[in-house]
Design an enzyme around this catalytic site. Structure first.
Site, PDB file in Angstrom:
ATOM      1  N   ASP A  47     -25.178  50.794  19.472  1.00 38.36           N
ATOM      2  CA  ASP A  47     -25.775  49.677  18.751  1.00 38.36           C
ATOM      3  C   ASP A  47     -27.281  49.951  18.631  1.00 38.36           C
ATOM      4  O   ASP A  47     -27.773  50.960  19.147  1.00 38.36           O
ATOM      5  CB  ASP A  47     -25.493  48.367  19.480  1.00 38.36           C
ATOM      6  CG  ASP A  47     -26.172  48.333  20.847  1.00 38.36           C
ATOM      7  OD1 ASP A  47     -26.686  49.387  21.298  1.00 38.36           O
ATOM      8  OD2 ASP A  47     -26.184  47.266  21.457  1.00 38.36           O
ATOM      9  N   SER A  48     -27.988  49.049  17.992  1.00 41.34           N
ATOM     10  CA  SER A  48     -29.410  49.294  17.748  1.00 41.34           C
ATOM     11  C   SER A  48     -30.274  48.871  18.916  1.00 41.34           C
ATOM     12  O   SER A  48     -31.418  49.258  19.039  1.00 41.34           O
ATOM     13  CB  SER A  48     -29.851  48.488  16.528  1.00 41.34           C
ATOM     14  OG  SER A  48     -29.776  47.112  16.849  1.00 41.34           O
ATOM     15  N   GLY A 100     -30.977  45.697  19.362  1.00 41.50           N
ATOM     16  CA  GLY A 100     -31.501  44.374  19.007  1.00 41.50           C
ATOM     17  C   GLY A 100     -30.623  43.245  19.511  1.00 41.50           C
ATOM     18  O   GLY A 100     -31.097  42.270  20.080  1.00 41.50           O
ATOM     19  N   ASP A 148     -31.131  45.217  13.188  1.00 43.51           N
ATOM     20  CA  ASP A 148     -31.097  44.063  12.279  1.00 43.51           C
ATOM     21  C   ASP A 148     -31.687  42.836  12.966  1.00 43.51           C
ATOM     22  O   ASP A 148     -31.851  42.807  14.184  1.00 43.51           O
ATOM     23  CB  ASP A 148     -29.682  43.800  11.769  1.00 43.51           C
ATOM     24  CG  ASP A 148     -28.694  43.494  12.887  1.00 43.51           C
ATOM     25  OD1 ASP A 148     -29.005  43.824  14.058  1.00 43.51           O
ATOM     26  OD2 ASP A 148     -27.633  42.942  12.602  1.00 43.51           O
ATOM     27  N   GLN A 201     -25.162  41.086   7.448  1.00 49.80           N
ATOM     28  CA  GLN A 201     -25.393  39.910   8.270  1.00 49.80           C
ATOM     29  C   GLN A 201     -24.225  38.950   8.266  1.00 49.80           C
ATOM     30  O   GLN A 201     -23.588  38.722   7.253  1.00 49.80           O
ATOM     31  CB  GLN A 201     -26.637  39.183   7.748  1.00 49.80           C
ATOM     32  CG  GLN A 201     -27.909  39.827   8.195  1.00 49.80           C
ATOM     33  CD  GLN A 201     -28.134  39.583   9.675  1.00 49.80           C
ATOM     34  OE1 GLN A 201     -27.917  38.480  10.155  1.00 49.80           O
ATOM     35  NE2 GLN A 201     -28.544  40.603  10.390  1.00 49.80           N
ATOM     36  N   ASP A 228     -15.182  46.523  18.595  1.00 51.39           N
ATOM     37  CA  ASP A 228     -15.617  46.818  19.960  1.00 51.39           C
ATOM     38  C   ASP A 228     -15.770  45.513  20.689  1.00 51.39           C
ATOM     39  O   ASP A 228     -16.026  44.467  20.072  1.00 51.39           O
ATOM     40  CB  ASP A 228     -16.984  47.520  19.965  1.00 51.39           C
ATOM     41  CG  ASP A 228     -18.107  46.535  19.729  1.00 51.39           C
ATOM     42  OD1 ASP A 228     -18.330  46.158  18.556  1.00 51.39           O
ATOM     43  OD2 ASP A 228     -18.740  46.085  20.709  1.00 51.39           O
ATOM     44  N   CYS A 247       4.150  48.142  29.023  1.00 57.35           N
ATOM     45  CA  CYS A 247       2.987  49.026  28.930  1.00 57.35           C
ATOM     46  C   CYS A 247       3.287  50.398  29.537  1.00 57.35           C
ATOM     47  O   CYS A 247       3.995  50.523  30.530  1.00 57.35           O
ATOM     48  CB  CYS A 247       1.806  48.384  29.657  1.00 57.35           C
ATOM     49  SG  CYS A 247       0.322  49.388  29.622  1.00 57.35           S
ATOM     50  N   CYS A 250       0.716  52.582  30.366  1.00 58.17           N
ATOM     51  CA  CYS A 250      -0.547  53.115  30.885  1.00 58.17           C
ATOM     52  C   CYS A 250      -0.330  53.741  32.269  1.00 58.17           C
ATOM     53  O   CYS A 250       0.713  53.533  32.896  1.00 58.17           O
ATOM     54  CB  CYS A 250      -1.627  52.029  30.941  1.00 58.17           C
ATOM     55  SG  CYS A 250      -1.578  50.975  32.397  1.00 58.17           S
ATOM     56  N   CYS A 284       0.808  51.121  34.844  1.00 57.45           N
ATOM     57  CA  CYS A 284       2.098  50.442  34.660  1.00 57.45           C
ATOM     58  C   CYS A 284       3.288  51.391  34.730  1.00 57.45           C
ATOM     59  O   CYS A 284       4.397  50.970  35.047  1.00 57.45           O
ATOM     60  CB  CYS A 284       2.111  49.677  33.343  1.00 57.45           C
ATOM     61  SG  CYS A 284       0.943  48.299  33.340  1.00 57.45           S
ATOM     62  N   HIS A 343      -5.770  49.566  32.531  1.00 52.78           N
ATOM     63  CA  HIS A 343      -4.662  48.909  31.827  1.00 52.78           C
ATOM     64  C   HIS A 343      -5.147  48.168  30.581  1.00 52.78           C
ATOM     65  O   HIS A 343      -4.583  48.329  29.505  1.00 52.78           O
ATOM     66  CB  HIS A 343      -3.926  47.940  32.755  1.00 52.78           C
ATOM     67  CG  HIS A 343      -3.027  47.008  32.011  1.00 52.78           C
ATOM     68  ND1 HIS A 343      -1.768  47.369  31.582  1.00 52.78           N
ATOM     69  CD2 HIS A 343      -3.247  45.758  31.525  1.00 52.78           C
ATOM     70  CE1 HIS A 343      -1.245  46.367  30.885  1.00 52.78           C
ATOM     71  NE2 HIS A 343      -2.115  45.378  30.841  1.00 52.78           N
TER      72      HIS A 343
HETATM   73 ZN   LIG Z   1      -0.622  48.991  31.724  1.00 48.32          ZN
END
Ligand SMILES: [Zn+2]
Lengths: 417, 408
Positions: free
Chosen positions: B100-101, B103, B154, B198, B272, B310, B312, B315, B348
């Site tokens: 990011d900037s 700001g 910005d 903006q 994000d 899941c 991951c 899991c 996770h």
């Molecule tokens: Zn998981």
């Protein structure tokens, strides 16, 4: 019988009692000794997720306290705040101080299926120099608990779940604990498969009959020098709380055994606050990854240290190597300079009123005083371009924020629900 | 209409479009490797994702994460970044980085005294001394960080600000600052500078801002100031209509699962948010049954995986490709007590959102996105009366009626 201990190279002297061994736990990797017993809190070596423990460290054995959920207490327990009773042990759980009924601990043996279980003894951690009356009680209760322990463990044996029993020597003089020691000998070396000491001095009180068993140190060595002393005292498996303490203090351990250089007065560690590195950045930014990386590093250094100890014993140069090590390195770890990530988690179990130990660094333009930092020198002046009138400040939501990534404050309400 | 856009440090190619909504599946090729869009980018604020090692992060499937310029500018500082050779080297990260900037951080962290035409003035969090972040300085810092995608500075104000004159001023200033950022950018051949449209919600202003910024032809376009959440309806109406097709569209600070799937339907590609890792530290698990607070006593003896669906590291069972077999009860016992507990939940949660976006992408490629949306809302909310109105309205606008069952 789920464990065996082979003595690979026996002791050769009564003054310097180091030896080489191999601890074989059924279904596990063999543990060459002397070796480290890593210390867990709540079943975790602090800061390390199990995948990291497996991939990034050589840790072969982990000690967990039942209060977190396998010895009855952690190796470096929070001091008890109530006395033990004839049937219970005062412990510090995640919910605060509780009395653990010995019978419940014994029932848990069957359920939690550790490889090894340590018999509970009546030691009130944090209370030193017990009086004569108290000493008698310690011996009496510990002997009684040992009987229950033996019965309980023999019951599990029929279920083929039998963990190996390790039994402590009481941290008392031999004459005082005579009845306890006699009872140990009665129980015998077929049931007892390891001896635990809570105090380096107790190593001399291990009855002859148990000298073939692994001797386990749950004492609190403060430095690698202390660990070497424990090896000299004949211990085979050694817990070393200073590893995690160093990591949390931002210290990268740095020592070799045997010594590799001829320099003197070497530091046992590097205070990462003085290094320009990712870890220094992470410590300074109070990121939890700093602890993770230091734990990996420090356990690696200690793993190499034990490797060196074993090679040195095998070469018959141990005594000389210890002497050289003692002369080469400073006697204490470096003193912690900076502020690490916020003290949280298991540290907080010391009391519900544990306060934030670090200050929030980001301040509103507002009133009060700015945050004071002790890492000013490492700070960049890059963003300081022009002068504007300085207004004093106040912390942003000090009670809401849990850590130092203050970005995206807008999602706080949801994060906390 | 072209499906492909190439600029010196980036190639963007649309590989699939939803025939009902505006959702697209694409490939964004960046200096540190290709990224499949739509994507969720976890936030590694200070070059570290909340206790995860770079290897653990890569294992979640992530190859684009966010660093915050403001934090890295303070620590380790520009000199160190220059000496080390940028943030990739600092943290041993082989994937892509977006910054990011700086700001926005100040607006959220510090109650700002002043934004002037020069830049954003604020007090040092270290010693209270005055500082100024200019567009030039933000770009210079991002050049030192070496991020694959950088953001313009910005003039950020809350989308809900009632001060129309201030919103208009911020919008025009942000356009002028974009020009200054473009002029200051030293490495356009290896770093991509995105403009930020903006988030002020006046349609006329937004149109002007969009037209002006699109003219500057940055390799990608971000939409900012929307993360407040309270203005989802309005955001959804004005999101992507005026944007060129063949450029990546990044909606900043959005990260709840339902926000992601709706925004994709409206034509957004990148997101994000710190929420998945932050909420992990409070013991919250993002699951296919909604968000579960594992500190709750009801999980103390629940020995099922964090999320049964899941795959991951946490899991997966130990038998399943060396998973850790972490149970809800285990997380319950260590949540808020061991840092490792937060690390496990972060692994996770980040995996959950990355995988969600992977499924979204597959549904778009197979042109089944409307069906996916209906199934997803049903799974999370169980009954239709619980569906959030803004989501129903927004999706109706792009031809998906969540309240009918046809197609399910
Ligand atoms: Zn998981």
């Amino acid at each position: 019988m789920s464990t065996t201990f082979h003595i690979v190279k026996p002791r050769t002297s009564e003054d310097s009692r180091q030896r080489l061994g191999r601890l074989i736990l059924k279904g596990r990797n063999d543990i060459p000794t002397p070796n480290l017993l890593a210390l867990a809190t709540r079943g975790f070596v602090p800061h390390l997720t199990p995948d990291i423990l497996q991939k990034e460290t050589n840790i072969l054995a982990v000690h967990a306290g039942f209060e977190d959920f396998l010895g009855p207490r952690r190796a470096s327990p929070v001091p008890s705040n109530n006395p033990n009773t004839y049937t219970s042990l005062n412990i510090c759980t995640s919910l605060g101080h509780r009395d653990l009924e010995i019978s419940i601990y014994l029932e848990a043996i069957a359920k939690s299926r550790p490889d090894v279980i340590i018999a509970p003894v009546d030691i009130e951690f944090g209370r030193h120099n017990p009086g004569a009356k108290r000493r008698d009680k310690i011996v009496e209760r510990s002997t009684a608990w040992l009987r229950s322990f033996e019965t309980a463990l023999k019951e599990t044996e029929s279920n083929h779940l039998s963990p190996a029993a390790w039994v402590p020597i009481l941290p008392l003089e031999a004459e005082i604990q005579r009845t306890y020691l006699d009872h140990l000998e009665e129980v015998g070396g077929s049931f007892i498969q390891g001896i635990v000491v809570y105090d380096p001095g107790s190593t001399v009180n291990v009855p002859e009959a148990f000298h073939h068993l692994p001797l386990v140190s749950l004492t609190e060595p403060r430095t690698p020098h202390d660990v070497l002393r424990l090896v000299v005292l004949g211990t085979d498996i050694i817990a070393a709380p200073f590893i995690t303490a160093a990591s949390e203090a931002g210290i990268a351990l740095d020592f070799d055994f045997p010594v590799k250089t001829t320099s003197k007065f070497l530091a046992l560690g590097t205070d990462m606050w003085s290094e320009v590195a990712y870890i220094q950045h992470l410590l300074s930014a109070k990121e939890m990854l700093a602890w993770v990386l230091l734990q990996i590093h420090n356990h690696h250094v200690v793993d190499k240290f034990f490797n060196g100890i074993r090679e040195s014993i095998a070469r018959n140069t141990f005594e000389a190597d210890v002497l050289e090590f003692t002369n080469a390195y400073q006697s204490e770890l470096p003193v912690f300079q900076g502020q690490g990530p916020r003290i949280r988690g298991y540290h907080a179990s010391l009391g519900a009123d544990a306060k934030k130990l670090n200050q929030a660094p980001f301040k509103k333009m507002g009133h009060s005083t700015p945050a004071r930092h002790n890492d000013d020198k490492s700070m960049s002046n890059d963003m300081k371009d022009q002068a504007v009138e300085v207004k004093r400040t106040k912390a942003v939501n000090p009670d809401v924020m849990d850590d130092f990534d203050f970005d995206g404050l807008i999602n706080q309400s949801r994060a906390n629900d | 209409m072209s499906n492909k856009f190439t600029s010196p440090a980036l190639t963007f190619e649309i590989v699939g479009k939803c025939s009902t909504t505006r959702a697209r599946a694409s490939i964004l090729s960046l200096p540190h490797g290709p990224v499949q869009l739509p994507i969720f980018q976890p936030v590694a604020t200070q070059a570290s994702l909340k206790g995860l090692t770079p290897a653990q992060l890569a294992q979640t499937g992530c190859n684009l994460c966010l660093n915050n310029t403001y934090h890295l500018g303070l620590k380790p500082g520009q000199k160190t970044l220059d000496a080390i050779g940028g943030a990739h080297k600092l943290q041993g990260w082989k994937g892509n980085i977006l910054t990011d900037s700086g700001g926005f951080q100040m607006v959220s962290l510090l109650e700002l005294a002043t934004v002037t035409e020069d830049g954003v003035r604020f007090l040092s969090p270290h010693d209270g001394s005055p500082m100024l972040l200019t567009p030039e300085h933000s770009i210079s810092l991002q050049n030192s960080i070496g991020s694959d995608i950088m953001m313009q500075l910005d003039d950020v104000i809350a989308t809900t600000s009632p001060d129309h004159a201030r919103i208009e001023e911020a919008m025009y200033r942000s356009i002028r600052w974009l020009d200054r950022c473009i002029a200051a950018h030293k490495k356009p051949e290896s770093q991509n500078l995105f403009c930020i449209i903006q988030g002020g919600l006046d349609l006329r202003l937004r149109e002007t801002c969009t037209r002006e910024m699109v003219k500057r032809n940055t390799p990608g376009i971000a939409i900012g100031g929307l993360s407040g959440g309270e203005a989802k309806d309005a955001y959804c109406q004005t999101c992507t209509g005026l944007l060129p097709d063949a450029k990546p569209r990044y909606v900043m600070g959005v990260g709840y699962p339902e926000d992601l799937v709706v925004s994709v339907a409206l034509g957004a590609d990148m997101f994000d948010c710190v929420w998945p890792t932050r909420t992990a530290r409070f013991g919250n698990a993002i699951t296919s049954d909604g968000v579960l607070n594992l500190r709750s006593a009801r999980f103390s003896s629940d020995f099922s995986p964090i999320d049964t669906l899941c795959k991951c590291l946490c899991c997966r069972s130990i038998e399943d490709n060396d998973g850790l077999g972490v149970t809800k009860a285990l997380v319950h016992s260590i949540a808020n007590k061991e840092t490792a507990g937060a690390h496990l939940l972060s692994i996770h949660n980040v995996h959950y959102l990355l995988n969600l976006m992977h499924q979204v992408r597959q549904a778009i490629v197979q042109d089944e996105y409307p069906h996916f949306l209906k199934r997803y809302f049903k799974q999370i909310y169980k009954t239709k009366d619980k569906y959030p109105t803004w989501a129903v309205t927004a999706l109706k606008g792009v031809g998906v009626d969540l309240l009918t069952d046809e197609d399910l």
